[in-house]
Scaffold this motif. Structure first.
Motif, PDB file in Angstrom:
ATOM      1  N   GLN A  90      -6.458  -4.735 -15.700  1.00 43.22           N
ATOM      2  CA  GLN A  90      -5.607  -5.147 -14.583  1.00 43.22           C
ATOM      3  C   GLN A  90      -4.595  -4.077 -14.195  1.00 43.22           C
ATOM      4  O   GLN A  90      -3.663  -4.362 -13.442  1.00 43.22           O
ATOM      5  CB  GLN A  90      -4.876  -6.439 -14.959  1.00 43.22           C
ATOM      6  CG  GLN A  90      -5.800  -7.594 -15.211  1.00 43.22           C
ATOM      7  CD  GLN A  90      -5.248  -8.563 -16.218  1.00 43.22           C
ATOM      8  OE1 GLN A  90      -4.049  -8.743 -16.305  1.00 43.22           O
ATOM      9  NE2 GLN A  90      -6.112  -9.179 -16.996  1.00 43.22           N
ATOM     10  N   GLN A  91      -4.795  -2.848 -14.694  1.00 42.29           N
ATOM     11  CA  GLN A  91      -3.895  -1.783 -14.296  1.00 42.29           C
ATOM     12  C   GLN A  91      -4.077  -1.491 -12.815  1.00 42.29           C
ATOM     13  O   GLN A  91      -5.192  -1.433 -12.308  1.00 42.29           O
ATOM     14  CB  GLN A  91      -4.186  -0.505 -15.102  1.00 42.29           C
ATOM     15  CG  GLN A  91      -3.841  -0.618 -16.567  1.00 42.29           C
ATOM     16  CD  GLN A  91      -2.348  -0.782 -16.802  1.00 42.29           C
ATOM     17  OE1 GLN A  91      -1.535  -0.154 -16.142  1.00 42.29           O
ATOM     18  NE2 GLN A  91      -1.989  -1.630 -17.754  1.00 42.29           N
ATOM     19  N   LYS A  92      -2.977  -1.292 -12.129  1.00 44.23           N
ATOM     20  CA  LYS A  92      -3.064  -1.018 -10.695  1.00 44.23           C
ATOM     21  C   LYS A  92      -3.756   0.319 -10.452  1.00 44.23           C
ATOM     22  O   LYS A  92      -3.820   1.177 -11.324  1.00 44.23           O
ATOM     23  CB  LYS A  92      -1.676  -1.045 -10.066  1.00 44.23           C
ATOM     24  CG  LYS A  92      -1.062  -2.448 -10.062  1.00 44.23           C
ATOM     25  CD  LYS A  92       0.014  -2.574  -9.007  1.00 44.23           C
ATOM     26  CE  LYS A  92       0.474  -4.019  -8.885  1.00 44.23           C
ATOM     27  NZ  LYS A  92       1.397  -4.212  -7.762  1.00 44.23           N
ATOM     28  N   LEU A  93      -4.257   0.477  -9.236  1.00 42.11           N
ATOM     29  CA  LEU A  93      -5.024   1.660  -8.884  1.00 42.11           C
ATOM     30  C   LEU A  93      -4.152   2.799  -8.382  1.00 42.11           C
ATOM     31  O   LEU A  93      -4.609   3.669  -7.662  1.00 42.11           O
ATOM     32  CB  LEU A  93      -6.061   1.293  -7.805  1.00 42.11           C
ATOM     33  CG  LEU A  93      -7.182   0.371  -8.298  1.00 42.11           C
ATOM     34  CD1 LEU A  93      -7.941  -0.223  -7.125  1.00 42.11           C
ATOM     35  CD2 LEU A  93      -8.134   1.126  -9.210  1.00 42.11           C
ATOM     36  N   ARG A  98      -2.418   7.425   0.204  1.00 38.43           N
ATOM     37  CA  ARG A  98      -3.698   7.853   0.772  1.00 38.43           C
ATOM     38  C   ARG A  98      -4.880   7.097   0.177  1.00 38.43           C
ATOM     39  O   ARG A  98      -6.001   7.226   0.653  1.00 38.43           O
ATOM     40  CB  ARG A  98      -3.896   9.357   0.556  1.00 38.43           C
ATOM     41  CG  ARG A  98      -2.873  10.201   1.266  1.00 38.43           C
ATOM     42  CD  ARG A  98      -3.204  11.685   1.175  1.00 38.43           C
ATOM     43  NE  ARG A  98      -2.222  12.469   1.915  1.00 38.43           N
ATOM     44  CZ  ARG A  98      -2.265  12.639   3.226  1.00 38.43           C
ATOM     45  NH1 ARG A  98      -3.244  12.091   3.926  1.00 38.43           N
ATOM     46  NH2 ARG A  98      -1.349  13.347   3.835  1.00 38.43           N
ATOM     47  N   SER A  99      -4.622   6.345  -0.884  1.00 37.25           N
ATOM     48  CA  SER A  99      -5.694   5.572  -1.516  1.00 37.25           C
ATOM     49  C   SER A  99      -5.718   4.164  -0.928  1.00 37.25           C
ATOM     50  O   SER A  99      -4.719   3.457  -0.944  1.00 37.25           O
ATOM     51  CB  SER A  99      -5.470   5.504  -3.030  1.00 37.25           C
ATOM     52  OG  SER A  99      -6.443   4.690  -3.648  1.00 37.25           O
ATOM     53  N   PRO A 334      -3.588  -0.412   1.378  1.00 36.74           N
ATOM     54  CA  PRO A 334      -3.283   0.563   0.320  1.00 36.74           C
ATOM     55  C   PRO A 334      -3.502  -0.042  -1.059  1.00 36.74           C
ATOM     56  O   PRO A 334      -3.119  -1.191  -1.310  1.00 36.74           O
ATOM     57  CB  PRO A 334      -1.798   0.887   0.555  1.00 36.74           C
ATOM     58  CG  PRO A 334      -1.544   0.524   1.983  1.00 36.74           C
ATOM     59  CD  PRO A 334      -2.423  -0.661   2.259  1.00 36.74           C
ATOM     60  N   THR A 335      -4.115   0.702  -1.968  1.00 32.24           N
ATOM     61  CA  THR A 335      -4.415   0.160  -3.296  1.00 32.24           C
ATOM     62  C   THR A 335      -3.149  -0.149  -4.079  1.00 32.24           C
ATOM     63  O   THR A 335      -3.149  -1.013  -4.949  1.00 32.24           O
ATOM     64  CB  THR A 335      -5.286   1.141  -4.100  1.00 32.24           C
ATOM     65  OG1 THR A 335      -4.641   2.427  -4.132  1.00 32.24           O
ATOM     66  CG2 THR A 335      -6.658   1.289  -3.482  1.00 32.24           C
ATOM     67  N   GLY A 340      -2.642  -6.972  -9.904  1.00 30.91           N
ATOM     68  CA  GLY A 340      -3.471  -6.547 -11.029  1.00 30.91           C
ATOM     69  C   GLY A 340      -4.849  -7.182 -11.000  1.00 30.91           C
ATOM     70  O   GLY A 340      -5.862  -6.531 -11.277  1.00 30.91           O
ATOM     71  N   GLY A 341      -4.904  -8.482 -10.652  1.00 31.43           N
ATOM     72  CA  GLY A 341      -6.185  -9.179 -10.588  1.00 31.43           C
ATOM     73  C   GLY A 341      -7.078  -8.632  -9.491  1.00 31.43           C
ATOM     74  O   GLY A 341      -8.291  -8.474  -9.670  1.00 31.43           O
ATOM     75  N   GLU A 342      -6.482  -8.324  -8.326  1.00 33.37           N
ATOM     76  CA  GLU A 342      -7.262  -7.760  -7.221  1.00 33.37           C
ATOM     77  C   GLU A 342      -7.804  -6.383  -7.589  1.00 33.37           C
ATOM     78  O   GLU A 342      -8.966  -6.059  -7.306  1.00 33.37           O
ATOM     79  CB  GLU A 342      -6.390  -7.674  -5.966  1.00 33.37           C
ATOM     80  CG  GLU A 342      -6.095  -9.021  -5.336  1.00 33.37           C
ATOM     81  CD  GLU A 342      -5.020  -8.960  -4.267  1.00 33.37           C
ATOM     82  OE1 GLU A 342      -5.006  -9.847  -3.399  1.00 33.37           O
ATOM     83  OE2 GLU A 342      -4.187  -8.035  -4.303  1.00 33.37           O
ATOM     84  N   ALA A 343      -6.960  -5.573  -8.241  1.00 33.24           N
ATOM     85  CA  ALA A 343      -7.399  -4.237  -8.661  1.00 33.24           C
ATOM     86  C   ALA A 343      -8.550  -4.338  -9.652  1.00 33.24           C
ATOM     87  O   ALA A 343      -9.526  -3.570  -9.588  1.00 33.24           O
ATOM     88  CB  ALA A 343      -6.228  -3.476  -9.286  1.00 33.24           C
TER      89      ALA A 343
END
Length: 757
Positions: A90-93, A98-99, A334-335, A340-343
Motif C-alpha cells: 500500500q505504499q504510495k506511488l 509528472r507521474s 496524479p499518482t 494506499g489501497g488505490e495505489a
C-alpha cells in the motif's frame, strides 16, 4: 518432490517469532492471518521477502550490489526453495507531479502510439504527445498542467516599509538575516511604505534578476547579485517537492504560493500541436480526463486498421483496473493523490499484464479501501496470478479472502510476546473445523452485541456540498453518536468528510492512514507523550537533569550515541550492526543506569510492556491516563521502548488513535479504522468507539468493514457507484433500515452480517 513444492522455513526468530518452522506450499494462494501484532508481517515480509531479496542481490556483481538497497539476513536458521519475490503493498506511488495513472499503468504510452498512427492531422512519432517530453509538453508549465506563483498580496504588507516588516514570509522576519541584508544593500528606501514605491521600484523589489550590489563583510567588500523576492522564493521553493520541506517551510509554501491552471494549455499539459490531433473527433487531452469506464467505451468504438494491434492492449489494462474497483479514476489523476489501497490495486493490475511465472507475489491486505462488492474481483485477480504459475502470499483479515485461499496459516495465538507461533496450517475446510480465534469468527460463533442504538437530537448540518464528485448534497451528521459514512470506493465519502465536514469542524481530531513516525529513536512512550514525565520522575529522584535520561541527549552512550548498536559500513557488502562494546547495547552511560526508582533504572522501564508500565506508574495520573488508553486499544503487550518502525500496520493505526484519545476534542473522525485489524481486534475497536460516544463525544468513521458498520447508530450511504456515477446520498438512517435500500450496495452486503447483533 516435496522439496520443490514448498518454501521450507526452519527456525525463524524475526521480531516476536518463536523459532518457528513451517512448509509453505508453492503455486498456491496462501493467506496468513491472525490478530494484529501476532507476527504475520514478521514471517512474510521481514523473513520470506527479505531473504528472497537478499539472495537475489547476492547473485549480482559487487559493483551492482553497492548500488542496490542493503538487506541483512533475517534471524533464521534456514530458508530454502524460495523464488524471486515481488511485494504489492500500500505504499504510495510517489509525489512526482509528472507521474499519473496513465503513465504508471503504461496506458498513456499506448494512447500516444494510437494518436501517432491514427490521429489527424498526422504530426509524427508518439513522443510528440508526451507531456514529459520537450517536444510534446506545454512549454509554459513544462508539462505539469498547473503553475505555482507567489501570492504577492499575502506576501507583502503594502502599508509597511521594509524596515517595519513589509515582507510577511518567515524567511524575512524583522531582525533576521535576510531582513538585515535588505537594510544594507542600498537598493531601496527601506523606510518608505511599499505602496509609495514607483512602478520601477516595485518591479525591481519583486522581480529583479541579478542586480550587482556590494556588501561589506568584516574588513572587506564583496559583490553579489540581488534577486527580486518573488523570483527568489520561486527558485528556492518550487524546485523542491513540498512534501520534502520541513513543517515550517511547508506551511510557508502553502500560505504564500497559489496554484492555478496553466493558461496556455488549460491544464492539459500538452502543446497546441498535440492538442490539435483528433481520433474519432477527440484529442488525447480529452481522453485522459475521462473515467476509466468511459475511456473503455471510447476505445472499444475505435475502428482503424492501424489501431488493431494497439487497442486490445489498452482494453486489457482498462479491464483489469475496472474489475479491481478503480474504474472511477482518470488517466490524468496524479499518482501522489491516490490512497494506499488505490495505489496497491494499480500495482496489482499492472502485474496481471506481466508474463513472468514462478514468482512469489506478496500482498499486504489487498481488501483495504474496497467495498464488499469489489472484494470478489480482487479474489479473481489473485487467482489469475496463481493460475499463471505463481505463488501468492497474502496477509489478510477479510473473511472472503481467507475462505478463497488454497492454504491458510494462522499466526498467534495472541499479539507481541503472546504471539509468534503457528496456530494452524492447512486448507480452509480444516481451518473451519479448528479452534483458532479466526475459525471461531468465521463460524460466527462469536456474536458481538452492544445493545440499542443511541438516539440523537443535535447534529451538524451540511448544505449543498459539491466538492469533487459530490452532487450538491445536504445531510445531517449526528452529534454525540457513532456515524458511519459508507459507499463503494470513489463514491464521495472522503470528499464529504475531509472536504465538507472538516471545514465546519476544524477542531475535530482526525485519525487517518498517514504514516506513523519511522525514526528508530521513536517509541510508544515518546509518541503518546509519557517519556518526558518518566524522565522527570527519574530526575527528581536522582537530582540529575532530566536530559540525562534521554538516549538522545546527555545520558546517551557517547560511542553509539544512544543507539545501542554501531553500524559498520562494509563497502560492497551489507552494512552490519554490532552491539556497542562500551554500553553493551544499554544505550545509556553508567551514571544514568545507576539511578533507580522502586528498584528499576531507566533501561528496565523502557523494557517494560505498556501493561507493566501502567501498573508501575499507577500513582502518576498523567502517565497512567495515557498508558491506560494504549491498554484499552489492545496494545498492552508492546514494550514502551520498542521502536515504532517495528510495529505492524494495525498496531501503528491503533497507537495513533490512542495518542489522540486523551485530547479534549469531542469530535473524532476516523478514516477506515479497521485497517490492519483482525476480526477479534475489530470487536475491541467497536468497544473503544462505544466508550468514546458514551462519554458524550461524537465519532464519525469512513468505513467498508461490515462488522463495524452494523454497530453504527447512524449511517450515511453514498453512491450508487464511484466517480461521476457517485456523489449522491442513497440512504440516511439506522443499519436495520439500510438493508431495505435497493440502490445501496452496502445494504445488500450488510444484511448478511446484521443477524450477528
Amino acid at each position: 518432490m516435496h522439496q520443490q513444492d514448498h518454501i521450507i522455513i526452519k527456525g525463524a526468530r524475526t521480531n516476536n517469532l518463536k523459532n518457528i518452522s513451517i512448509d509453505i506450499p508453492k503455486k498456491k494462494i496462501v493467506v496468513f492471518t491472525g490478530v494484529s501484532g501476532s507476527g504475520k508481517s514478521s514471517l512474510v515480509f521481514d523473513t520470506i521477502y527479505t531473504e528472497s531479496q537478499r539472495q537475489l542481490v547476492e547473485t549480482f556483481s559487487s559493483f551492482a550490489r553497492a548500488r542496490l538497497p542493503k538487506l541483512t539476513r533475517p534471524d533464521i536458521d534456514e530458508i530454502s526453495n524460495i523464488s524471486t519475490s515481488i511485494v504489492i503493498d500500500q505504499q504510495k506511488l510517489g509525489h512526482n507531479p509528472r507521474s499519473t495513472v496513465g503513465t504508471a499503468t503504461e496506458i498513456y504510452t499506448y494512447l500516444k502510439l494510437l494518436y501517432s498512427r491514427c490521429g489527424q492531422p498526422f504530426i509524427g512519432p508518439s513522443f510528440l504527445f508526451g507531456f514529459n517530453h520537450p517536444q510534446g509538453m506545454c512549454l509554459k508549465c513544462s508539462g505539469i498542467g498547473t503553475s505555482m506563483d507567489v501570492d504577492v498580496e499575502r506576501l507583502i504588507d503594502r502599508d509597511k516599509s521594509i524596515k517595519d516588516g513589509a515582507i510577511r514570509h518567515p524567511d524575512y522576519r524583522v531582525d533576521g538575516w535576510n531582513w538585515r541584508e535588505y537594510l544594507g544593500i542600498g537598493l531601496f528606501d527601506v523606510e518608505k511604505k511599499i505602496r509609495d514605491f514607483t512602478k520601477d521600484e516595485l518591479d525591481r523589489f519583486l522581480h529583479a534578476d541579478g542586480i550587482p550590489v556590494q556588501k561589506k563583510h568584516g574588513g572587506g567588500v564583496y559583490t553579489k547579485n540581488y534577486e527580486g523576492i518573488v523570483k527568489k522564493l520561486k527558485r528556492l521553493y518550487l524546485i523542491n517537492n513540498p512534501e520534502d520541506l520541513c513543517e515550517a517551510r511547508k506551511n510557508a509554501y502553502n500560505e504564500y504560493f497559489v496554484t492555478s491552471i496553466c493558461k496556455d494549455c488549460n491544464g492539459t499539459r500538452l502543446n497546441s500541436a498535440a492538442r490539435a490531433v483528433l481520433v474519432d473527433g477527440r484529442p488525447i487531452s480529452a481522453l485522459v480526463e475521462l473515467e476509466l469506464v468511459e475511456l473503455r467505451d471510447f476505445i472499444r468504438a475505435v475502428n482503424h486498421d492501424l489501431a488493431k494491434t494497439i487497442t486490445p492492449r489498452i482494453l486489457q489494462s482498462l479491464d483489469h483496473l475496472i474489475d479491481i474497483g478503480v474504474g472511477y479514476l482518470s488517466l490524468n489523476r496524479p499518482t501522489g493523490t491516490l490512497s494506499g489501497g488505490e495505489a496497491q490495486r494499480l500495482k496489482m493490475a499492472r502485474q496481471l499484464n506481466c508474463n513472468l511465472v514462478d514468482m512469489v507475489y506478496i500482498m499486504d491486505e489487498p481488501s483495504i479501501g474496497l467495498h464488499a462488492k469489489d472484494v470478489n474481483n480482487v479474489i479473481d485477480m489473485i487467482k489469475q496470478l496463481r493460475d499463471k504459475g505463481n505463488t501468492v502470499l497474502v496477509v489478510e483479515h477479510d473473511p472472503s479472502i481467507i475462505r478463497s485461499a488454497d492454504h491458510v496459516i494462522e499466526v498467534g495465538p495472541g499479539a507481541g510476546a503472546n504471539g509468534g507461533e503457528i496456530c494452524f496450517s492447512g486448507n480452509t475446510e480444516a481451518l473451519l473445523e479448528s479452534d483458532t480465534i479466526t475459525a471461531r469468527h468465521l463460524r460466527k460463533q462469536i456474536a458481538y452485541r452492544y445493545g440499542k442504538r443511541k438516539e440523537w437530537t443535535k447534529y451538524i448540518q451540511i448544505n449543498g456540498a459539491n466538492i469533487n464528485n459530490l452532487k450538491n448534497i445536504s445531510t445531517r451528521v449526528p452529534l454525540e453518536a457513532f456515524t458511519c459514512i459508507t459507499g463503494v470506493a470513489g463514491s464521495g465519502k472522503s470528499s464529504l468528510v475531509h472536504g465538507a465536514l472538516l471545514k465546519m469542524t476544524p477542531n475535530a481530531v482526525v485519525v487517518d492512514q498517514g504514516r506513523i513516525g519511522q525514526s528508530n529513536r521513536s517509541n510508544p512512550a515518546t509518541y503518546v507523550g509519557v517519556f518526558d514525565s518518566i524522565r522527570k520522575i527519574f530526575a527528581e529522584h536522582s537530582k540529575l537533569d532530566s536530559s540525562f535520561f534521554s538516549f538522545n541527549s546527555k545520558g546517551a552512550c557517547p560511542k553509539c550515541r544512544g543507539q545501542g548498536v554501531i553500524r559498520l559500513e562494509m563497502h560492497f557488502l551489507d552494512d552490519v550492526e554490532v552491539l556497542c562494546d562500551e554500553c553493551e547495547g544499554k544505550r545509556y552511560i553508567d551514571e544514568v543506569l545507576g539511578c533507580r526508582i522502586m528498584g528499576k533504572n531507566i533501561l528496565d522501564v523502557l523494557d517494560m510492556t505498556i501493561e507493566q508500565a501502567n501498573m508501575f506508574f499507577c500513582d502518576h495520573d498523567n502517565i497512567k491516563k495515557k498508558l491506560s488508553v494504549l491498554v484499552d486499544v489492545g496494545l498492552g503487550y508492546l514494550k514502551i521502548g520498542q521502536r515504532l518502525s517495528s510495529l505492524s500496520g494495525g498496531e501503528a493505526q491503533r497507537i495513533k488513535l490512542a495518542s489522540e484519545l486523551h485530547k479534549s476534542s469531542n469530535i473524532y473522525i476516523l478514516d477506515e479504522p479497521s485497517t490492519g485489524l483482525h476480526m477479534a481486534d475489530v470487536e475491541r475497536l467497536v468497544d473503544i468507539i462505544r466508550k468514546i460516544v458514551k462519554n458524550g463525544n461524537t465519532v464519525i468513521t469512513i468505513e467498508h468493514n461490515m462488522d463495524i458498520i452494523k454497530h453504527a447508530d447512524w449511517i450515511i450511504d453514498l453512491g450508487p457507484e464511484g466517480g461521476r456515477k457517485g456523489g449522491e446520498i442513497l440512504f440516511e438512517g439506522t443499519p436495520e433500515n439500510l438493508i431495505c435500500c435497493s440502490k445501496s450496495h452496502t445494504g445488500k452486503h450488510l444484511q448478511a452480517v446484521l443477524t450477528c447483533i
